[in-house]
Scaffold this active site. Structure first.
Site, short mmCIF file in Angstrom:
data_model
loop_
_atom_site.label_atom_id
_atom_site.label_comp_id
_atom_site.label_asym_id
_atom_site.label_seq_id
_atom_site.Cartn_x
_atom_site.Cartn_y
_atom_site.Cartn_z
N LYS A 1 0.79 -1.23 0.00
CA LYS A 1 0.00 0.00 0.00
C LYS A 1 0.82 1.28 0.00
O LYS A 1 0.41 2.28 -0.59
CB LYS A 1 -0.92 0.01 1.21
CG LYS A 1 -0.13 0.02 2.52
CD LYS A 1 -0.96 0.21 3.75
CE LYS A 1 -0.02 0.28 4.94
NZ LYS A 1 -0.67 0.59 6.20
N THR B 1 -4.45 4.76 3.95
CA THR B 1 -3.09 5.20 3.65
C THR B 1 -3.03 6.21 2.52
O THR B 1 -2.13 7.02 2.44
CB THR B 1 -2.23 3.96 3.29
OG1 THR B 1 -2.43 2.98 4.29
CG2 THR B 1 -0.77 4.30 3.22
#
Lengths: 330, 330
Positions: free
Chosen positions: B188, B245
């Site tokens: 991510k 994120t």
């Protein structure tokens, strides 16, 4: 370079017109109101629905819907509740080779029909596709980039439309799962209300990310029960659209939920608004669909109860948090 | 009520300790540094890694790792690069019935191993699980709600851990796809850099939602190639973590990308930072993995070239936008 007809000159129709004209296509856009036609053709601006954006010279507005329908590709961008009426007017007047791309989003209230189902009923012989995905009209009109899902049962049609519309500001991805592609955009507004509540209550980013994710699981369950594919919801039409709608005060549904979370009453919030907060209607329609297809939709149900059955915001949050532990892919 | 051991008293370990102690569990947390042990036990505060949060009385800190390992459930929260070393120390000292829950995230640099692979190598007979999902430690420590994925090959172990940890601030969802559950959190940060670039350049919310979605598609392709399931990435461990994120300046990787997008040079940005910007290292590791598993990862590749091969930010954006049209589920 294509000739593209656009039926409907609201914010989204106008944004698509601008994007496609900027990419070099010839665009004819139909508007219901004569003053919108005049304002586009003479002022190069849609003063009613998109003030402040100077429109490309290649956009021609018309009050004659059948004129806009005589093009290589026709985009249908009337509000979801008017799609059936629009198709009745178009029937018999569209060339058999012209693909019709439904760019509206929603469920027909009353029937609970998806827009593709309306299309199949009203014009069973036409080639339909769905254009959906994360697209704030304001950004598309300004020339900012976006990506969309093009769904058509016929893969060649989907590819033909992708090739026709693709440009360096609009990236289409194709799928043949027409049902899956529509469920996300139809249902997302209810999840956006839930996320708004969480946001308005100050419960943080972790909770919002969790709610979006579990909301996606509900949407994917519904899509699968209706004959679509779960994995379609991993795409722009599913999680893409959901992220956008659940993250920005530009979304009317998210901001509505946020106001609820801050303690305002529903009637109070809606009373101050001119535009429709679709999620409120969708929440009702969704309870009917969840029951019909026997799908567990705890978040959607909580939003419904919060809106229509006097569940308090705190009880709603408690209910969203205290569900029994379950495997993630169910 | 369980006795829970936590190995590692950084921000995340401390937040988990606080969350579980608040739910009534007895918590023993191991810290490497004696001053952290003292500060937790005497000041009820982790002044080094989590200043400002008054810790629950039920949290006992210890400098003896093996003492923390003698509990009903043991959470491993050392940095990913230290997991192997930690397991070597624990080996032979953990009761056979004690499940070990890896709560760190990342890939071991050098070997490219997932954390579950390290665990299987170092303690092949132990019961391991992975805890992952969208969790800013600061919010968890403050008592805000979150949901996580618990992954274990043995479904009973996964369920046992879910039941043991579940409380009204922490909702676990189980899966048996250990590989799929780890790929999202490992990768991510690279996607967060890409999203940061888009954000820093002012390209809008549509583009960010599209990039997150297409980033998810890349991650899912990699997971499938490595033996995981695409659909696992639809969960908290995949899209949930990615949303968090890629949406917040609280993410070091997102803010790093944003600075790049605004025109700062990499060396300049990293030079100002004390903490590691993991995505920069992951981008390198990921290129090795993409090649090894023959997976097309255009966004990750673009980030890599932007960081290490002098691709300009504008060229990077152009490359992300102008990829050929493809079906969405590939």
């Amino acid at each position: 370079v294509k000739k593209i007809g656009i039926i409907g000159a609201g914010a989204w129709g106008t944004a698509l017109a601008q994007c496609l004209a900027n990419a070099g296509h010839g665009v004819t856009i139909w508007a219901l109101e004569p003053e919108v036609v005049t304002s586009i053709n003479e002022q190069r601006e849609n003063t009613s629905y998109f003030p402040g954006i100077s429109l490309n010279e290649k956009i021609q507005a018309t009050g004659d819907m059948l004129h806009a329908a005589k093009n290589d590709i026709v985009l249908l961008v009337t509000p979801a509740q008017f799609l059936r009426h629009t198709l009745k007017e178009l029937k018999g007047h569209v060339d058999a080779n012209t693909p019709l791309v439904i760019c509206s989003k929603g469920i027909e209230l009353g029937t609970g029909d998806l827009l593709s189902e309306i299309a199949a009923e009203e014009m069973p012989d036409a080639d339909f596709a769905i254009l959906t995905g994360p697209t704030f009209a304001s950004e598309v009109a300004k020339g900012l980039p976006c990506a969309v899902t093009i769904a058509a049962q016929n893969k060649n049609i989907a590819q033909q439309i992708c090739d026709g519309l693709a440009n360096n500001r609009l990236r289409p991805y194709s799928t043949d799962d027409v049902i899956g592609a529509q469920i996300g955009s139809a249902v997302k507004n209810v999840m956006a209300i839930a996320c708004g509540i969480i946001y308005g209550k100050g419960l943080g980013e972790n909770a919002r990310a969790a709610l979006i994710t579990r909301g996606l699981a509900e949407i994917a369950r519904l899509a699968a029960a209706m004959g679509g594919k779960r994995e379609t919801l991993m795409g722009l039409c599913g999680i893409g659209d959901l992220i956008l709608t659940c993250s920005s005060m530009e979304s009317r549904n998210f901001s509505f939920g946020a106001a609820l979370g801050k303690g305002q009453k529903m009637e109070e919030i809606l009373g101050e608004r001119k535009a429709v907060t679709e999620g409120v209607h969708t929440a009702k329609a969704l309870m009917v669909m969840a029951k019909k297809y026997k799908v567990d939709m705890p978040i959607a149900e909580t939003v419904y109860k919060c809106l229509f059955e006097n569940l308090s915001v705190d009880e709603a949050i408690e209910s969203m948090l205290s569900r029994p532990v379950r495997p993630e892919n169910q």
